[in-house]
Design a protein around this motif. Structure first.
Motif, PDB file in Angstrom:
ATOM      1  N   ALA A  19      40.739  -2.608 -26.621  1.00 18.18           N
ATOM      2  CA  ALA A  19      41.288  -3.954 -26.442  1.00 18.18           C
ATOM      3  C   ALA A  19      42.379  -4.292 -27.469  1.00 18.18           C
ATOM      4  O   ALA A  19      43.165  -5.220 -27.245  1.00 18.18           O
ATOM      5  N   TRP A  22      46.146  -6.026 -26.659  1.00 20.45           N
ATOM      6  CA  TRP A  22      46.195  -6.937 -25.513  1.00 20.45           C
ATOM      7  C   TRP A  22      47.335  -7.941 -25.614  1.00 20.45           C
ATOM      8  O   TRP A  22      47.853  -8.391 -24.612  1.00 20.45           O
ATOM      9  N   LEU A  56      44.732  -8.931 -21.192  1.00 18.13           N
ATOM     10  CA  LEU A  56      43.762  -7.869 -21.438  1.00 18.13           C
ATOM     11  C   LEU A  56      43.693  -6.917 -20.243  1.00 18.13           C
ATOM     12  O   LEU A  56      43.687  -5.694 -20.414  1.00 18.13           O
ATOM     13  N   TRP A  59      46.896  -4.885 -20.214  1.00 19.77           N
ATOM     14  CA  TRP A  59      46.860  -3.853 -21.258  1.00 19.77           C
ATOM     15  C   TRP A  59      45.968  -2.691 -20.813  1.00 19.77           C
ATOM     16  O   TRP A  59      46.347  -1.526 -20.929  1.00 19.77           O
ATOM     17  N   ARG A  60      44.786  -3.010 -20.299  1.00 19.57           N
ATOM     18  CA  ARG A  60      43.861  -1.967 -19.852  1.00 19.57           C
ATOM     19  C   ARG A  60      44.477  -1.149 -18.717  1.00 19.57           C
ATOM     20  O   ARG A  60      44.376   0.086 -18.688  1.00 19.57           O
TER      21      ARG A  60
END
Length: 172
Positions: A19, A22, A56, A59-60
């Protein structure tokens, strides 16, 4: 402790180390478009949490996309050196281009994320962290610039430099 740092710690505590990043927006050389910065992205509690969640997820998704990209260019030991060198070249050129496009088309300091992605690529294929850092730094050589699209010959040169460092690792 600043708000974003507290949020990052909370996200990492809940989701894990992935994480971190993010909030790395394109305005700061990162790949996240859902989040700008504390000053612009924090509004009401509900809207702010929605933006954090969107960032988030984005980003993932980017990390997962990179993992797939890394697998397309295997540079593991045991393959003939010429195949590995070609994978390094093609993978490097592909990744530099992908990062450039993802980071708001060459916005401020996009090359920092490019360096990071190249290190991750090398580390994925078992290059030691210190070596990956050195090889990525040497290949990029400070030649990428903010707000500037790298020319195809420059991308090719970065790729050839990184692939040429294969002999540094194999001792040949």
């Amino acid at each position: 402790m600043p708000w974003a740092e507290r949020m990052t710690r909370a996200l990492v505590a809940y989701y894990g180390r992935w994480a971190v990043g993010w909030e790395w927006s394109g305005r700061n050389g990162g790949p996240v478009r859902s989040w700008c910065c504390v000053g612009h992205s924090i509004t009401t509690p509900e809207q702010t949490l929605d933006r954090v969640a969107d960032a988030l997820v984005e980003w993932r998704s980017w990390l997962e996309e990179l993992a797939v990209r890394f697998e397309r260019f295997p540079i593991e030991e045991g393959r003939p050196e010429q195949e590995r060198r070609l994978a390094w070249e093609r993978g490097t050129a592909h990744l530099v281009t992908a990062v450039a496009e993802r980071t708001y088309a060459y916005d401020d300091a996009w090359y920092d994320h490019c360096r990071q992605v190249l290190r991750w690529f090398l580390e994925r294929w078992h290059v030691r962290t210190d070596q990956a850092r050195r090889l990525a730094d040497e290949a990029l050589g400070g030649r990428l610039e903010s707000w500037s699209e790298p020319s195809p010959p420059l991308i090719e040169d970065v790729a050839v430099r990184l692939a040429g460092s294969l002999s540094d690792l194999t001792g040949r």
